[in-house]
Design a protein around this motif. Structure first.
Motif, short mmCIF file in Angstrom:
data_model
loop_
_atom_site.label_atom_id
_atom_site.label_comp_id
_atom_site.label_asym_id
_atom_site.label_seq_id
_atom_site.Cartn_x
_atom_site.Cartn_y
_atom_site.Cartn_z
N ARG A 26 9.85 7.75 -37.62
CA ARG A 26 8.60 7.70 -38.39
C ARG A 26 8.00 6.31 -38.41
N ARG A 28 6.39 3.39 -36.93
CA ARG A 28 5.57 3.19 -35.74
C ARG A 28 5.91 1.88 -35.02
N GLU A 53 6.73 5.24 -48.09
CA GLU A 53 6.82 6.69 -48.03
C GLU A 53 6.99 7.30 -49.42
#
Length: 74
Positions: A26, A28, A53
């Motif tokens: 997740r 990047r 998150e």
């Protein structure tokens, strides 16, 4: 530069290999480069990612409650 929350840093050290892989997927690639430029360890970068998150999940939950209220009365 954003400060690393020590609670999230502790969470990163306790993550399983599977959870670390999921977090890395997740995370990047451009963010990895950014954090490398900021001289953060990968653990610190993951801790920041976990915190972001969690914040996004909290915002989503708040918005979902609002949507449920709107459509309850429709």
């Amino acid at each position: 530069m954003r400060n690393v929350n020590q609670d999230y840093l502790a969470k990163v050290t306790n993550l399983s290999e599977e959870n670390i892989d999921g977090l890395f997927n997740r995370f990047r690639l451009e963010l990895v480069r950014f954090f490398e430029e900021q001289k953060l360890s990968i653990e610190e970068a993951f801790a920041i990612q976990l915190e972001v998150e969690d914040q996004q999940l909290q915002e989503w939950r708040e918005n979902r409650v609002k949507l449920n209220e709107v459509f309850k009365y429709s």
